[in-house]
Design an enzyme around this catalytic site. Structure first.
Site, short mmCIF file in Angstrom:
data_model
loop_
_atom_site.label_atom_id
_atom_site.label_comp_id
_atom_site.label_asym_id
_atom_site.label_seq_id
_atom_site.Cartn_x
_atom_site.Cartn_y
_atom_site.Cartn_z
CD GLN A 1 -3.13 -1.35 2.11
OE1 GLN A 1 -2.74 -0.65 3.13
NE2 GLN A 1 -3.99 -2.22 1.85
CG ASP A 2 1.15 4.25 3.19
OD1 ASP A 2 0.73 3.19 3.80
OD2 ASP A 2 0.95 5.51 3.40
N PRO A 3 4.48 3.51 2.06
CG PRO A 3 6.02 4.62 1.18
CD PRO A 3 4.58 4.44 1.24
CG PHE B 1 -3.25 5.25 4.06
CD1 PHE B 1 -2.91 4.33 2.82
CD2 PHE B 1 -3.68 4.73 5.13
CE1 PHE B 1 -3.01 2.78 3.29
CE2 PHE B 1 -3.71 3.08 5.53
CZ PHE B 1 -3.43 2.41 4.33
#
Length: 229
Positions: free
Chosen positions: A69-71, A138
């Site tokens: 998804q995101d880091p 996010f």
């Protein structure tokens, strides 16, 4: 700042596939946003690591895609590969669960959470969003990265065959469902996310690591060595 995100940073095979993205309006808007963010806040990963997934796994060498998804948004964790952390970092909960499933599936125990060895073997460890504000999950969603990573996945679907797409969680599945609308010659493995909230709903017991190697062997390709030395 703009020099930090030039197409020249990518391997030639990715440059050829993604060259049109650099001239799109969304890309200049994303660059302006990133310039402002890196100037005023702590952003992960470091600028030089944002394209690490593409740098580690050239387009023509991709055999498997594991979509994140995101880091990670904790200090020292994100280094540009989905689910991975640098050597010496404590394992985040999702990665701990990934390693638990790997051990159950293939009997392999990994201590280091750095997945660079997987990337070097053709496993594209790609996040949907490539940057994040420290401590704010996010926070860079909806700024353009999704379109860029859609382009990456689309090019793989259209211009490669027999890539194994590994979709852990609804976000990865939804992203790829939109892109897999045309007929394709790829394999898709999907299950719930390895996070503590979802792992017991079907991630544990998915046996994706052995399934990936079964599919690669069937294709006459070298299997992935999941052991991290």
């Amino acid at each position: 700042m703009h020099e930090a995100f030039t197409i020249e940073q990518l391997p030639p095979s990715w440059q050829e596939q993604l060259k049109d993205e650099w001239s799109q309006p969304y890309w200049s808007q994303l660059l302006a946003f990133l310039k402002s963010e890196y100037a005023q806040a702590t952003i992960y990963p470091k600028k030089e690591n944002v394209f690490a997934a593409l740098q580690s796994t050239p387009f023509d060498q991709v055999r498997v895609v594991i979509l994140g998804q995101d880091p990670y948004h904790g200090e020292g964790q994100a280094h540009g590969l989905s689910f991975s952390v640098p050597r010496g970092q404590a394992l985040p909960p999702s990665l701990r669960n990934i390693f638990q499933e790997l051990h159950t599936d293939l009997g392999i125990r990994n201590e280091s959470g750095c997945l660079q060895a997987w990337a070097d073997q053709g496993v594209l460890l790609l996040n949907t969003v490539l940057t994040v504000r420290a401590g704010e999950a996010f926070s860079h969603a909806g700024r353009g990265w999704e379109r860029f990573t859609d382009a990456i996945v689309t090019k793989l679907i259209q211009n490669r065959t027999h890539v194994i797409f590994v979709l852990w969680g609804n976000a990865a599945r939804q992203k790829c469902n939109l892109l897999f609308q045309t007929k394709h010659q790829h394999a898709v493995l999907a299950c719930p996310h390895p996070s503590p909230l979802a792992a017991h709903r079907g991630f544990f017991g998915c046996c994706h690591f052995s399934k990936i190697n079964y599919l690669l062997k069937k294709q006459g390709k070298t299997m992935i060595n999941w052991k991290i030395e």
